[in-house]
Design an enzyme around this catalytic site. Structure first.
Site, mmCIF file in Angstrom:
data_model
loop_
_atom_site.group_PDB
_atom_site.id
_atom_site.type_symbol
_atom_site.label_atom_id
_atom_site.label_comp_id
_atom_site.label_asym_id
_atom_site.label_seq_id
_atom_site.Cartn_x
_atom_site.Cartn_y
_atom_site.Cartn_z
ATOM 1 N N HIS A 191 0.760 -1.269 -0.057
ATOM 2 C CA HIS A 191 -0.071 -0.040 -0.151
ATOM 3 C C HIS A 191 1.023 1.318 -0.059
ATOM 4 O O HIS A 191 1.930 1.165 0.645
ATOM 5 C CB HIS A 191 -0.674 0.055 1.234
ATOM 6 N N ASP B 255 -13.916 3.170 6.569
ATOM 7 C CA ASP B 255 -13.210 4.115 5.603
ATOM 8 C C ASP B 255 -13.853 4.398 4.146
ATOM 9 O O ASP B 255 -13.270 5.714 3.805
ATOM 10 C CB ASP B 255 -11.760 3.202 5.337
ATOM 11 N N ARG C 191 -12.815 12.817 3.934
ATOM 12 C CA ARG C 191 -11.595 13.690 4.025
ATOM 13 C C ARG C 191 -11.134 14.230 2.674
ATOM 14 O O ARG C 191 -10.431 15.365 2.630
ATOM 15 C CB ARG C 191 -10.483 12.486 4.660
ATOM 16 N N SER D 185 -6.947 4.908 8.037
ATOM 17 C CA SER D 185 -7.371 4.672 6.746
ATOM 18 C C SER D 185 -6.599 3.249 6.083
ATOM 19 O O SER D 185 -7.333 2.358 5.828
ATOM 20 C CB SER D 185 -7.467 5.817 6.103
ATOM 21 N N LYS E 10 -7.914 -1.160 6.308
ATOM 22 C CA LYS E 10 -8.193 -2.071 5.216
ATOM 23 C C LYS E 10 -7.160 -3.030 5.233
ATOM 24 O O LYS E 10 -7.564 -4.133 4.871
ATOM 25 C CB LYS E 10 -7.875 -0.886 3.944
HETATM 26 N N1 URA Z 1 -4.120 5.680 1.127
HETATM 27 C C1 URA Z 1 -5.127 5.521 1.999
HETATM 28 O O1 URA Z 1 -5.728 4.321 1.935
HETATM 29 N N2 URA Z 1 -5.594 6.114 2.973
HETATM 30 C C2 URA Z 1 -4.994 7.443 3.326
HETATM 31 O O2 URA Z 1 -5.383 8.150 4.191
HETATM 32 C C3 URA Z 1 -3.778 7.661 2.491
HETATM 33 C C4 URA Z 1 -3.446 6.887 1.625
#
Ligand code: URA
Length: 440
Positions: free
Chosen positions: A84, A163, A170, A185, A189
């Site tokens: 990620h 999220d 956001r 966030s 996930k």
């Molecule tokens: N990627 C995400 O999933 N969330 C964030 O807040 C920033 C990058």
């Protein structure tokens, strides 16, 4: 127990520390729709200003993860690995890494994101492929990951719904670049994916949410600790976002860049391969993932394996298979922009600085991202980056090419791009490398 929302907002506004119950209540009430967007955005802004303690961040991540169902991949005997990124401009590596890992038979259950703030999102890029579906059912996603190794979905009503809602809020309320909110966030996930290992691409620089290396290091440490406390092995790379990654910024243009790289193509202009940084970062991240997946004894061997899967065409095949399975999508019908415009340098000299966030904002101006949650993206809109830090340019020489279906938006984007570039007589000193640190 119920709380009075305005009291919780005031508590955070004054720098108070929330209890586990308060955070759980806030997240659950927001997810169920009982807490309206205006109160949640006000709370998110208070968090942006006042931050959160380590315990609060842990409660937030846990509450967001548990806002929906979690996956169970106990049918898979081997490792489940994901990657990620904390968000960048032109950051398209997932579309190369996923196929490399799938070609190595590593399972990757990826819950990915849409554009956030000035940064692009993997799901938006994939949706530029006509027919591609990111909204698989839970059962489909589970089956794709188990049988075919790699699949991507968005957060849903069932998976990380907190999220799903907070991310969108956001994005349009100026509360993206907050360390606790980013941690909640991303890690909610990733912890819902039932992973054994995770590689984090933590960006720093003018195009990242964390502008400096120390800030990115703080975020990387927090993300890594959160993963490890939850039983996931985490490697974090601190990577440079002081210029856009690779050649293109946008949606269909970024998919095209990835297809080209997966096909072994280079794009050499004035002696520079504009695909090189995308290729290099994708391979490095893949090397770390293959190592975590126990496909190699060392990271260097993982890197060599990733290079061979790219060179043999196995990763390209895996990408085409993904596009077919999650659709069928049609790569031959990637939408092309109706118009383009070159943006020329105003003076001669060396490219000294690129305000990469402004490049991301210019792509939004063109329609490649959203200003408000309901905006529809122009999948063809984007920017070709024709300059790199340190490059010598002449006045009048094109430094960007902008694309899109809406020519009225070109002038605004051109102005933004011109302010993004600083040209000096002397070349810049102390340019940082693409990867500055690896936390293993
Ligand atoms: N990627 C995400 O999933 N969330 C964030 O807040 C920033 C990058």
């Amino acid at each position: 127990m119920g709380f009075i929302p305005a009291e919780l907002i005031k508590k955070k506004k004054h720098g108070g520390e929330h209890s586990r119950e308060e955070i759980l209540w806030l997240i659950n009430s927001f997810t169920s729709g009982d807490l309206p967007d205006y109160q949640m955005s006000s709370w998110a802004m208070a968090v942006w200003f006042k931050g959160m303690t380590t315990s609060e961040i842990a409660y937030l991540t846990e509450a967001m993860r548990d806002s929906g169902d979690k996956f169970n991949f106990s049918n898979i005997k081997g490792p489940r690995i994901d990657k990620h990124s904390t968000g960048g401009v032109g950051d398209k590596t997932t579309l190369i890494i996923g196929p490399i890992l799938a070609a190595a038979k590593v399972h990757i259950p990826m819950i990915a994101g849409r554009g956030l703030g000035h940064t692009g999102g993997t799901l938006d890029k994939l949706e530029s492929i006509p027919g591609f579906r990111v909204s698989l059912t839970r059962a489909e996603f589970q089956e794709h990951v188990e049988k075919h190794f790699f699949s991507l979905i968005a957060q849903t009503e069932d998976i990380c719904p907190a999220d799903r809602k907070l991310y969108a809020l956001r994005d349009v309320t100026g509360t993206v670049d907050s360390l606790p909110l980013i941690c909640g966030s991303i890690m909610s996930k990733k912890l819902a994916e039932d992973l054994t290992g995770l590689v984090l691409d933590v960006k720093f620089g003018s195009g990242a949410f964390m502008k400096s290396v120390p800030e990115a290091l703080e975020l990387a440490t927090l993300l890594k600790d959160t993963g490890e406390k939850n039983g996931v092995r985490v490697t974090a790379l601190l990577t440079n976002m002081n210029e856009p990654l690779g050649r293109f910024v946008g949606n269909s243009v970024e998919v095209q860049e990835c297809v080209d790289i997966l096909s072994g193509k280079k794009f050499i202009d004035r002696g520079i391969d504009f695909y090189e940084n995308t290729r290099k970062l994708s391979l490095e991240l893949s090397g770390h993932m293959l190592y975590l997946a126990e496909k190699s004894a060392t990271v260097a061997e993982g890197l060599a394996l990733a290079e061979s899967l790219l060179a043999s065409g196995a990763a390209l095949t895996a990408f085409k298979e993904l596009v077919f399975r999650q659709g069928p999508g049609d790569l031959s019908k990637l939408p092309l922009a109706k118009s383009s415009l070159d943006v020329a340098a105003l003076q001669s000299g060396f490219i000294h600085k690129i305000n990469t966030e402004a490049v991301g904002l210019a792509s939004i101006e063109l329609g490649a991202g959203r200003r408000v949650a309901s905006d529809k993206i122009d999948m063809t809109a984007g920017i070709e980056v024709l300059c790199k830090l340190g490059m010598k340019v002449e006045a009048g020489q094109p430094i960007f090419r902008i694309f899109g279906n809406c020519e009225e938006k070109f002038e605004g984007a051109r102005q933004l791009l011109l302010t993004a570039i600083e040209i000096n007589d002397a070349p810049p000193k102390d340019l940082l490398p693409l990867i500055v640190k690896v936390l293993t």
